[in-house]
Scaffold this motif. Structure first.
Motif, PDB file in Angstrom:
ATOM      1  N   LYS A   1       0.842  -1.183   0.000  1.00  0.00           N
ATOM      2  CA  LYS A   1       0.000   0.000   0.000  1.00  0.00           C
ATOM      3  C   LYS A   1       0.880   1.236   0.000  1.00  0.00           C
ATOM      4  O   LYS A   1       1.884   1.293   0.692  1.00  0.00           O
ATOM      5  N   MET A   2       0.503   2.232  -0.810  1.00  0.00           N
ATOM      6  CA  MET A   2       1.291   3.453  -0.916  1.00  0.00           C
ATOM      7  C   MET A   2       0.371   4.656  -0.836  1.00  0.00           C
ATOM      8  O   MET A   2      -0.847   4.547  -1.007  1.00  0.00           O
ATOM      9  N   GLY A   3       0.942   5.817  -0.562  1.00  0.00           N
ATOM     10  CA  GLY A   3       0.156   7.040  -0.536  1.00  0.00           C
ATOM     11  C   GLY A   3      -0.170   7.483  -1.954  1.00  0.00           C
ATOM     12  O   GLY A   3       0.691   7.446  -2.830  1.00  0.00           O
ATOM     13  N   THR A   4      -1.418   7.893  -2.192  1.00  0.00           N
ATOM     14  CA  THR A   4      -1.847   8.312  -3.526  1.00  0.00           C
ATOM     15  C   THR A   4      -2.137   9.808  -3.532  1.00  0.00           C
ATOM     16  O   THR A   4      -2.934  10.295  -2.726  1.00  0.00           O
ATOM     17  N   ARG A   5      -1.472  10.517  -4.447  1.00  0.00           N
ATOM     18  CA  ARG A   5      -1.672  11.966  -4.579  1.00  0.00           C
ATOM     19  C   ARG A   5      -2.460  12.262  -5.852  1.00  0.00           C
ATOM     20  O   ARG A   5      -2.244  11.636  -6.884  1.00  0.00           O
ATOM     21  N   ILE A   6      -3.353  13.254  -5.784  1.00  0.00           N
ATOM     22  CA  ILE A   6      -4.006  13.801  -6.968  1.00  0.00           C
ATOM     23  C   ILE A   6      -3.443  15.188  -7.222  1.00  0.00           C
ATOM     24  O   ILE A   6      -3.474  16.052  -6.340  1.00  0.00           O
TER      25      ILE A   6
ATOM     26  N   ILE B   1       4.304  20.066 -13.081  1.00  0.00           N
ATOM     27  CA  ILE B   1       3.726  18.786 -12.657  1.00  0.00           C
ATOM     28  C   ILE B   1       3.955  17.721 -13.717  1.00  0.00           C
ATOM     29  O   ILE B   1       4.285  16.566 -13.404  1.00  0.00           O
ATOM     30  N   LEU B   2       3.802  18.078 -14.983  1.00  0.00           N
ATOM     31  CA  LEU B   2       4.014  17.117 -16.067  1.00  0.00           C
ATOM     32  C   LEU B   2       5.463  16.640 -16.111  1.00  0.00           C
ATOM     33  O   LEU B   2       5.725  15.460 -16.354  1.00  0.00           O
ATOM     34  N   HIS B   3       6.411  17.539 -15.880  1.00  0.00           N
ATOM     35  CA  HIS B   3       7.819  17.132 -15.819  1.00  0.00           C
ATOM     36  C   HIS B   3       8.041  16.157 -14.660  1.00  0.00           C
ATOM     37  O   HIS B   3       8.755  15.154 -14.806  1.00  0.00           O
ATOM     38  N   GLU B   4       7.434  16.445 -13.516  1.00  0.00           N
ATOM     39  CA  GLU B   4       7.551  15.543 -12.367  1.00  0.00           C
ATOM     40  C   GLU B   4       6.979  14.171 -12.689  1.00  0.00           C
ATOM     41  O   GLU B   4       7.592  13.132 -12.394  1.00  0.00           O
ATOM     42  N   ALA B   5       5.801  14.160 -13.329  1.00  0.00           N
ATOM     43  CA  ALA B   5       5.162  12.890 -13.667  1.00  0.00           C
ATOM     44  C   ALA B   5       5.982  12.108 -14.683  1.00  0.00           C
ATOM     45  O   ALA B   5       6.111  10.882 -14.593  1.00  0.00           O
ATOM     46  N   ALA B   6       6.539  12.810 -15.677  1.00  0.00           N
ATOM     47  CA  ALA B   6       7.354  12.137 -16.697  1.00  0.00           C
ATOM     48  C   ALA B   6       8.616  11.537 -16.084  1.00  0.00           C
ATOM     49  O   ALA B   6       9.012  10.410 -16.420  1.00  0.00           O
ATOM     50  N   ASP B   7       9.255  12.263 -15.185  1.00  0.00           N
ATOM     51  CA  ASP B   7      10.440  11.726 -14.507  1.00  0.00           C
ATOM     52  C   ASP B   7      10.079  10.483 -13.704  1.00  0.00           C
ATOM     53  O   ASP B   7      10.855   9.515 -13.641  1.00  0.00           O
ATOM     54  N   TYR B   8       8.908  10.503 -13.091  1.00  0.00           N
ATOM     55  CA  TYR B   8       8.432   9.342 -12.332  1.00  0.00           C
ATOM     56  C   TYR B   8       8.286   8.132 -13.257  1.00  0.00           C
ATOM     57  O   TYR B   8       8.728   7.025 -12.933  1.00  0.00           O
ATOM     58  N   LEU B   9       7.659   8.340 -14.408  1.00  0.00           N
ATOM     59  CA  LEU B   9       7.449   7.242 -15.355  1.00  0.00           C
ATOM     60  C   LEU B   9       8.760   6.682 -15.901  1.00  0.00           C
ATOM     61  O   LEU B   9       8.847   5.502 -16.241  1.00  0.00           O
ATOM     62  N   LYS B  10       9.770   7.519 -16.003  1.00  0.00           N
ATOM     63  CA  LYS B  10      11.068   7.072 -16.521  1.00  0.00           C
ATOM     64  C   LYS B  10      11.808   6.185 -15.522  1.00  0.00           C
ATOM     65  O   LYS B  10      12.605   5.334 -15.917  1.00  0.00           O
ATOM     66  N   THR B  11      11.537   6.388 -14.241  1.00  0.00           N
ATOM     67  CA  THR B  11      12.365   5.742 -13.219  1.00  0.00           C
ATOM     68  C   THR B  11      11.625   4.752 -12.328  1.00  0.00           C
ATOM     69  O   THR B  11      12.259   3.942 -11.647  1.00  0.00           O
TER      70      THR B  11
ATOM     71  N   GLU C   1       0.731   5.845  -6.881  1.00  0.00           N
ATOM     72  CA  GLU C   1       1.166   7.015  -6.116  1.00  0.00           C
ATOM     73  C   GLU C   1       0.685   8.334  -6.690  1.00  0.00           C
ATOM     74  O   GLU C   1       0.619   9.330  -5.968  1.00  0.00           O
ATOM     75  N   LEU C   2       0.345   8.367  -7.981  1.00  0.00           N
ATOM     76  CA  LEU C   2       0.110   9.655  -8.624  1.00  0.00           C
ATOM     77  C   LEU C   2      -1.072   9.586  -9.592  1.00  0.00           C
ATOM     78  O   LEU C   2      -1.168   8.677 -10.410  1.00  0.00           O
ATOM     79  N   ILE C   3      -1.973  10.562  -9.476  1.00  0.00           N
ATOM     80  CA  ILE C   3      -3.087  10.735 -10.415  1.00  0.00           C
ATOM     81  C   ILE C   3      -3.057  12.179 -10.890  1.00  0.00           C
ATOM     82  O   ILE C   3      -3.067  13.111 -10.078  1.00  0.00           O
TER      83      ILE C   3
END
Length: 441
Positions: free
Chosen positions: A7-12, A47-57, A222-224
């Protein structure tokens, strides 16, 4: 759903800006050739840059909006990331995934075999069309319907740049270019196509708002990214132009009549009522196998062709249920759908926020009343939802209505079907039949 998934924390994260990017323009520039992300320093771009970095790693997918439904996206070139989608959704791994691209340069790069001596990643492809690998049969569709709710089946090259889990053993892959600037910018910043089924727990109604995603996947991702409600409300149409005549494998946001207006597609046929839709063989495309789009409540679908369909629900149908009854009305049923009930004492309009691409909101007209036996005795509660008479509004509100009645505690939901014509109505009825436990026809 895997019991071992931590289980992880989910952010919108809400992305309010509309100017997120555009296709490169110029005298010699191909339409849809290259998507360019805005260079602004706005909160949405950050926010999009943050999300893209998340998807890369990371190997955990994220929820993001498209014009059809919310998707659950991961890097389609990395096996560990794609496996994360199956884990979060609880989706069978023999069900292929649709990939989403930012531009035609990315598509052409995918259609070229992966170099033997490099990892599976997407190169910085150009828009040179001198040796175009996009089949000619699809070019009229791309010109007319992309970006938009249309998925095409393409041959998967050998070796492929896609993770093998994307295709589930098929020799083809499904791909589309979403219309949402948010989705296009996220894909472009990630630098890879995103495998992205609907962002719901497998078999549950597809999500058309960020809140729907949270209801199903809270603690599992974790991210929406919240871009407002989806405009179409049902998934993309899936077509196969590699056979003759071409076929529709899944009805969706583009109708058969619209497809037939394109050169080479005049004789396109519906091919989605095949054995794989019934779960008896491997699916030819995403969305063709297993029970889909189901709420917690039992769903009883009244087909428009059913002799008593215009009269509403037959009272005998509610015998034997815990009497918390939901009704979804479309074109003919009156409030209460013919069941005995008291006056509606709760009336409200349930709204979602306006989407990025439109100021229109999804509105559900919800009413509640005491459910009565024929002698007037109170025997339960009736919850009545109208989603409008227009096919587009029905498509847009269907999944939200199923979720709203679930939230209100309905144990059985009676749904008024619409004509299964060759419009988006075919997509609506396809989803309803997959959600239904019982069909009156």
């Amino acid at each position: 759903m895997s019991q071992d998934l931590p289980k992880m924390g989910t952010r919108i994260l809400k992305i309010p800006e509309r100017e997120l990017g555009k296709f490169r323009e110029g005298e010699n520039q191909e339409r849809l050739g290259l998507w360019e992300v805005s260079k602004s320093n706005s909160s949405g771009i950050k926010i999009l840059h943050e999300a893209a970095d998340y998807l890369k790693t990371k190997d955990t997918p994220i929820g993001f909006p498209t014009e059809t439904v919310y998707g659950l996206g991961a890097d389609a070139t990395r096996s560990a990331a794609v496996k994360g989608i199956y884990a979060a959704k609880g989706r069978p791994s023999d069900n292929p995934l649709i990939i989403h691209i930012a531009d035609l340069a990315m598509l052409r790069d995918l259609l070229a075999p992966a170099p033997e001596n490099t990892a599976n990643n997407i190169t910085d492809a150009t828009t040179d069309t001198s040796h175009d690998r996009i089949p000619e049969i699809y070019k009229p569709l791309i010109e007319k319907f992309w970006p938009g709710p249309l998925t095409i089946l393409l041959p998967n090259p050998t070796p492929s740049k896609l993770a093998p889990e994307v295709t589930a053993g098929l020799k083809t892959f499904g791909v589309r270019m979403p219309k949402s600037p948010l989705a296009l910018s996220l894909i472009k910043l990630t630098g890879a196509p995103l495998a992205a089924p609907s962002a719901n727990a497998s078999t549950k109604p597809s999500p058309t708002t960020a809140q729907h995603v949270l209801e199903d996947l809270d603690g599992r991702i974790e991210l929406i990214l919240d871009g407002g409600p989806c405009l179409v409300g049902v998934e993309s149409t899936v077509v196969d132009g590699l056979c003759d005549p071409p076929v529709i494998l899944r009805p969706g946001g583009v109708s058969i009549d619209e497809l037939r207006s394109c050169a080479g597609w005049e004789k396109v046929e519906g091919g989605y009522k095949d054995e794989s839709e019934l779960g008896k063989s491997a699916p030819r495309a995403p969305g063709m196998k297993y029970k889909h789009y189901s709420p917690k409540a039992k769903v009883v679908l009244y087909e428009a062709s059913f002799a008593h369909s215009k009269d509403g629900v037959m009272p005998v149908e509610i015998d034997g249920y815990d009497l918390q009854v939901g009704i979804i009305r479309t074109r003919h049923w009156k409030p209460g759908a013919g069941l005995h009930c008291g006056g509606f004492k709760i009336r409200e309009t349930v709204k979602t926020d306006a989407s990025q691409d439109s100021q229109e909101m999804v509105e559900l007209d919800v009413q509640e009343a005491d459910l009565h036996a024929e002698n007037g005795t109170d025997i339960g509660k009736l919850m009545d939802v109208s989603i409008g008479k227009d096919t587009r509004s029905i498509a847009q509100g269907l999944f939200s209505a199923l979720r709203e009645l679930d939230r209100r505690g309905a144990k059985v939901i009676f749904v008024e079907g619409i004509l299964d014509d060759e419009d988006i109505g075919a997509a609506v009825m396809n989803r309803l039949r997959k959600a239904a436990s019982t069909i009156k026809s």
